[in-house]
Write a protein that holds these residues in place. Structure first.
Motif, PDB file in Angstrom:
ATOM      1  N   ALA A  76       0.993  -1.046   0.085  1.00 26.93           N
ATOM      2  CA  ALA A  76      -0.091   0.166  -0.044  1.00 26.93           C
ATOM      3  C   ALA A  76       0.700   1.249  -0.102  1.00 26.93           C
ATOM      4  O   ALA A  76       2.184   1.147   0.450  1.00 26.93           O
ATOM      5  CB  ALA A  76      -0.997  -0.032   1.357  1.00 26.93           C
ATOM      6  N   TYR A  77       0.183   2.306  -0.489  1.00 21.46           N
ATOM      7  CA  TYR A  77       0.940   3.555  -0.443  1.00 21.46           C
ATOM      8  C   TYR A  77       0.759   4.379   0.827  1.00 21.46           C
ATOM      9  O   TYR A  77      -0.226   4.585   1.296  1.00 21.46           O
ATOM     10  CB  TYR A  77       0.567   4.539  -1.759  1.00 21.46           C
ATOM     11  CG  TYR A  77       0.932   5.821  -1.555  1.00 21.46           C
ATOM     12  CD1 TYR A  77       2.369   6.068  -1.883  1.00 21.46           C
ATOM     13  CD2 TYR A  77       0.166   6.776  -1.528  1.00 21.46           C
ATOM     14  CE1 TYR A  77       2.886   7.293  -2.198  1.00 21.46           C
ATOM     15  CE2 TYR A  77       0.565   8.167  -1.567  1.00 21.46           C
ATOM     16  CZ  TYR A  77       1.975   8.494  -1.813  1.00 21.46           C
ATOM     17  OH  TYR A  77       2.381   9.516  -1.689  1.00 21.46           O
ATOM     18  N   ILE A  78       1.621   4.851   1.660  1.00 20.95           N
ATOM     19  CA  ILE A  78       1.518   5.491   2.686  1.00 20.95           C
ATOM     20  C   ILE A  78       1.577   7.276   2.379  1.00 20.95           C
ATOM     21  O   ILE A  78       2.690   7.462   1.576  1.00 20.95           O
ATOM     22  CB  ILE A  78       2.520   5.500   3.788  1.00 20.95           C
ATOM     23  CG1 ILE A  78       2.421   3.868   4.175  1.00 20.95           C
ATOM     24  CG2 ILE A  78       2.392   6.416   4.995  1.00 20.95           C
ATOM     25  CD1 ILE A  78       3.397   3.416   5.310  1.00 20.95           C
ATOM     26  N   ASP A  79       0.595   7.906   2.291  1.00 21.36           N
ATOM     27  CA  ASP A  79       0.508   9.267   1.970  1.00 21.36           C
ATOM     28  C   ASP A  79       1.514  10.206   2.895  1.00 21.36           C
ATOM     29  O   ASP A  79       1.791   9.909   4.140  1.00 21.36           O
ATOM     30  CB  ASP A  79      -0.727   9.831   2.034  1.00 21.36           C
ATOM     31  CG  ASP A  79      -1.055  11.300   1.256  1.00 21.36           C
ATOM     32  OD1 ASP A  79       0.023  11.629   0.546  1.00 21.36           O
ATOM     33  OD2 ASP A  79      -1.944  11.644   1.632  1.00 21.36           O
ATOM     34  N   VAL A  80       1.940  11.264   2.401  1.00 18.25           N
ATOM     35  CA  VAL A  80       2.814  12.169   3.151  1.00 18.25           C
ATOM     36  C   VAL A  80       2.230  12.664   4.482  1.00 18.25           C
ATOM     37  O   VAL A  80       2.649  12.681   5.342  1.00 18.25           O
ATOM     38  CB  VAL A  80       3.379  13.316   2.177  1.00 18.25           C
ATOM     39  CG1 VAL A  80       4.114  14.517   3.233  1.00 18.25           C
ATOM     40  CG2 VAL A  80       4.042  12.683   1.193  1.00 18.25           C
ATOM     41  N   THR A  81       0.704  12.792   4.280  1.00 19.88           N
ATOM     42  CA  THR A  81      -0.069  13.714   5.337  1.00 19.88           C
ATOM     43  C   THR A  81      -0.016  12.354   6.512  1.00 19.88           C
ATOM     44  O   THR A  81       0.106  12.772   7.531  1.00 19.88           O
ATOM     45  CB  THR A  81      -1.371  14.003   5.102  1.00 19.88           C
ATOM     46  OG1 THR A  81      -1.949  12.835   4.433  1.00 19.88           O
ATOM     47  CG2 THR A  81      -1.227  15.195   4.228  1.00 19.88           C
ATOM     48  N   ALA A  82      -0.087  11.075   6.049  1.00 18.23           N
ATOM     49  CA  ALA A  82      -0.323  10.138   6.998  1.00 18.23           C
ATOM     50  C   ALA A  82       0.977  10.006   7.893  1.00 18.23           C
ATOM     51  O   ALA A  82       0.958   9.635   8.692  1.00 18.23           O
ATOM     52  CB  ALA A  82      -0.544   8.730   6.291  1.00 18.23           C
ATOM     53  N   THR A  83       2.255  10.088   7.061  1.00 14.74           N
ATOM     54  CA  THR A  83       3.506   9.941   7.647  1.00 14.74           C
ATOM     55  C   THR A  83       3.570  11.250   8.623  1.00 14.74           C
ATOM     56  O   THR A  83       4.125  10.923   9.940  1.00 14.74           O
ATOM     57  CB  THR A  83       4.615  10.246   6.437  1.00 14.74           C
ATOM     58  OG1 THR A  83       4.501   9.161   5.525  1.00 14.74           O
ATOM     59  CG2 THR A  83       6.026   9.970   7.179  1.00 14.74           C
ATOM     60  N   THR A  84       3.050  12.288   8.386  1.00 14.44           N
ATOM     61  CA  THR A  84       3.382  13.587   9.448  1.00 14.44           C
ATOM     62  C   THR A  84       2.457  13.109  10.403  1.00 14.44           C
ATOM     63  O   THR A  84       2.894  13.495  11.591  1.00 14.44           O
ATOM     64  CB  THR A  84       2.986  14.694   8.911  1.00 14.44           C
ATOM     65  OG1 THR A  84       1.699  15.138   8.418  1.00 14.44           O
ATOM     66  CG2 THR A  84       3.871  15.199   7.736  1.00 14.44           C
ATOM     67  N   TYR A  85       1.389  12.509  10.351  1.00 15.40           N
ATOM     68  CA  TYR A  85       0.524  12.126  11.549  1.00 15.40           C
ATOM     69  C   TYR A  85       1.049  11.076  12.410  1.00 15.40           C
ATOM     70  O   TYR A  85       1.166  11.307  13.518  1.00 15.40           O
ATOM     71  CB  TYR A  85      -0.904  11.808  11.190  1.00 15.40           C
ATOM     72  CG  TYR A  85      -1.877  12.619  10.706  1.00 15.40           C
ATOM     73  CD1 TYR A  85      -2.102  14.017  11.376  1.00 15.40           C
ATOM     74  CD2 TYR A  85      -2.427  12.375   9.532  1.00 15.40           C
ATOM     75  CE1 TYR A  85      -2.858  14.711  10.869  1.00 15.40           C
ATOM     76  CE2 TYR A  85      -3.583  13.491   9.018  1.00 15.40           C
ATOM     77  CZ  TYR A  85      -3.885  14.609   9.715  1.00 15.40           C
ATOM     78  OH  TYR A  85      -4.588  15.516   9.030  1.00 15.40           O
ATOM     79  N   ILE A  86       1.788  10.354  11.894  1.00 14.02           N
ATOM     80  CA  ILE A  86       2.521   9.235  12.349  1.00 14.02           C
ATOM     81  C   ILE A  86       3.894  10.003  13.350  1.00 14.02           C
ATOM     82  O   ILE A  86       3.959   9.425  14.609  1.00 14.02           O
ATOM     83  CB  ILE A  86       2.820   8.013  11.393  1.00 14.02           C
ATOM     84  CG1 ILE A  86       1.778   7.142  11.050  1.00 14.02           C
ATOM     85  CG2 ILE A  86       3.898   7.059  12.226  1.00 14.02           C
ATOM     86  CD1 ILE A  86       2.153   6.352   9.604  1.00 14.02           C
ATOM     87  N   ILE A  87       4.412  10.774  12.737  1.00 11.32           N
ATOM     88  CA  ILE A  87       5.540  11.450  13.302  1.00 11.32           C
ATOM     89  C   ILE A  87       5.008  12.179  14.344  1.00 11.32           C
ATOM     90  O   ILE A  87       5.682  12.165  15.547  1.00 11.32           O
ATOM     91  CB  ILE A  87       6.070  12.280  12.185  1.00 11.32           C
ATOM     92  CG1 ILE A  87       6.984  11.491  11.340  1.00 11.32           C
ATOM     93  CG2 ILE A  87       7.338  13.187  12.990  1.00 11.32           C
ATOM     94  CD1 ILE A  87       7.656  12.351  10.126  1.00 11.32           C
ATOM     95  N   GLN A  88       3.810  12.893  14.409  1.00 12.31           N
ATOM     96  CA  GLN A  88       3.269  13.695  15.531  1.00 12.31           C
ATOM     97  C   GLN A  88       2.793  12.841  16.541  1.00 12.31           C
ATOM     98  O   GLN A  88       3.131  12.988  17.915  1.00 12.31           O
ATOM     99  CB  GLN A  88       2.184  14.254  15.034  1.00 12.31           C
ATOM    100  CG  GLN A  88       2.251  15.614  13.955  1.00 12.31           C
ATOM    101  CD  GLN A  88       1.331  16.552  13.469  1.00 12.31           C
ATOM    102  OE1 GLN A  88       0.108  16.038  13.932  1.00 12.31           O
ATOM    103  NE2 GLN A  88       1.238  17.420  12.806  1.00 12.31           N
ATOM    104  N   ILE A  89       2.175  11.474  16.285  1.00 17.18           N
ATOM    105  CA  ILE A  89       1.868  10.594  17.311  1.00 17.18           C
ATOM    106  C   ILE A  89       3.150  10.126  18.052  1.00 17.18           C
ATOM    107  O   ILE A  89       2.979  10.056  19.384  1.00 17.18           O
ATOM    108  CB  ILE A  89       1.027   9.545  16.693  1.00 17.18           C
ATOM    109  CG1 ILE A  89      -0.398  10.104  16.308  1.00 17.18           C
ATOM    110  CG2 ILE A  89       0.998   8.331  17.638  1.00 17.18           C
ATOM    111  CD1 ILE A  89      -1.230   8.865  15.294  1.00 17.18           C
ATOM    112  N   ALA A  90       4.164   9.904  17.207  1.00 19.70           N
ATOM    113  CA  ALA A  90       5.533   9.462  17.821  1.00 19.70           C
ATOM    114  C   ALA A  90       5.986  10.507  18.955  1.00 19.70           C
ATOM    115  O   ALA A  90       6.421  10.333  20.128  1.00 19.70           O
ATOM    116  CB  ALA A  90       6.376   8.917  16.993  1.00 19.70           C
ATOM    117  N   ALA A  91       6.058  11.758  18.607  1.00 19.95           N
ATOM    118  CA  ALA A  91       6.781  12.566  19.124  1.00 19.95           C
ATOM    119  C   ALA A  91       5.662  13.148  20.610  1.00 19.95           C
ATOM    120  O   ALA A  91       6.243  13.374  21.469  1.00 19.95           O
ATOM    121  CB  ALA A  91       6.582  13.878  18.342  1.00 19.95           C
ATOM    122  N   GLY A  92       4.508  13.067  20.107  1.00 24.28           N
ATOM    123  CA  GLY A  92       3.364  13.087  21.457  1.00 24.28           C
ATOM    124  C   GLY A  92       3.800  12.334  22.622  1.00 24.28           C
ATOM    125  O   GLY A  92       3.746  12.400  23.642  1.00 24.28           O
ATOM    126  N   ALA A  93       3.721  10.976  22.086  1.00 23.38           N
ATOM    127  CA  ALA A  93       4.191   9.778  22.774  1.00 23.38           C
ATOM    128  C   ALA A  93       5.496  10.088  23.479  1.00 23.38           C
ATOM    129  O   ALA A  93       5.719   9.746  24.722  1.00 23.38           O
ATOM    130  CB  ALA A  93       4.230   8.432  21.934  1.00 23.38           C
TER     131      ALA A  93
END
Length: 87
Positions: free
Chosen positions: A25-42
Motif C-alpha cells: 500500500a501507499y502511505i501518503d505524506v500526510t499520514a506520515t506526518t500524523y505518524i511522526i506527530q503521534i510518536a513525538a507526542g508519545a
C-alpha cells in the motif's frame, strides 16, 4: 550461551517472517506526518510521566529519611554595639 543467541535470533527471524502479512500500500505524506506527530507526542508524554514519577519518588524518599536539601541555615541575629556617641 554463545550458541543459544544465534539459534534464538534465527528462530525469531523465521517466525516473524512467517507471521507477517505483507500489505502493498501507499502511505501518503500526510499520514506520515500524523505518524511522526503521534510518536513525538508519545515521547513528550512519556517524558512528563517519568518526570512526575521521579519527583514523587524523591518526595517520598525525603519524607522517609528526613532529608531537606532546600533547608538553609538561619543566621543568628547579630547585634552590633558601637562606641560612637554621636549616633
Amino acid at each position: 550461551m554463545k550458541n543459544k543467541i544465534p539459534v534464538f535470533l534465527a528462530a525469531f527471524i523465521l517466525f516473524s517472517e512467517m507471521l507477517t502479512i505483507r500489505a502493498y500500500a501507499y502511505i501518503d505524506v500526510t499520514a506520515t506526518t500524523y505518524i511522526i506527530q503521534i510518536a513525538a507526542g508519545a515521547v513528550v508524554a512519556l517524558g512528563a510521566v517519568i518526570g512526575v514519577v521521579v519527583s514523587k519518588i524523591k518526595k517520598k524518599a525525603k519524607e522517609k529519611f528526613n532529608i531537606d536539601l532546600d533547608k538553609k541555615e538561619k543566621e543568628e541575629d547579630v547585634v552590633v554595639y558601637s562606641e560612637d556617641k554621636d549616633k
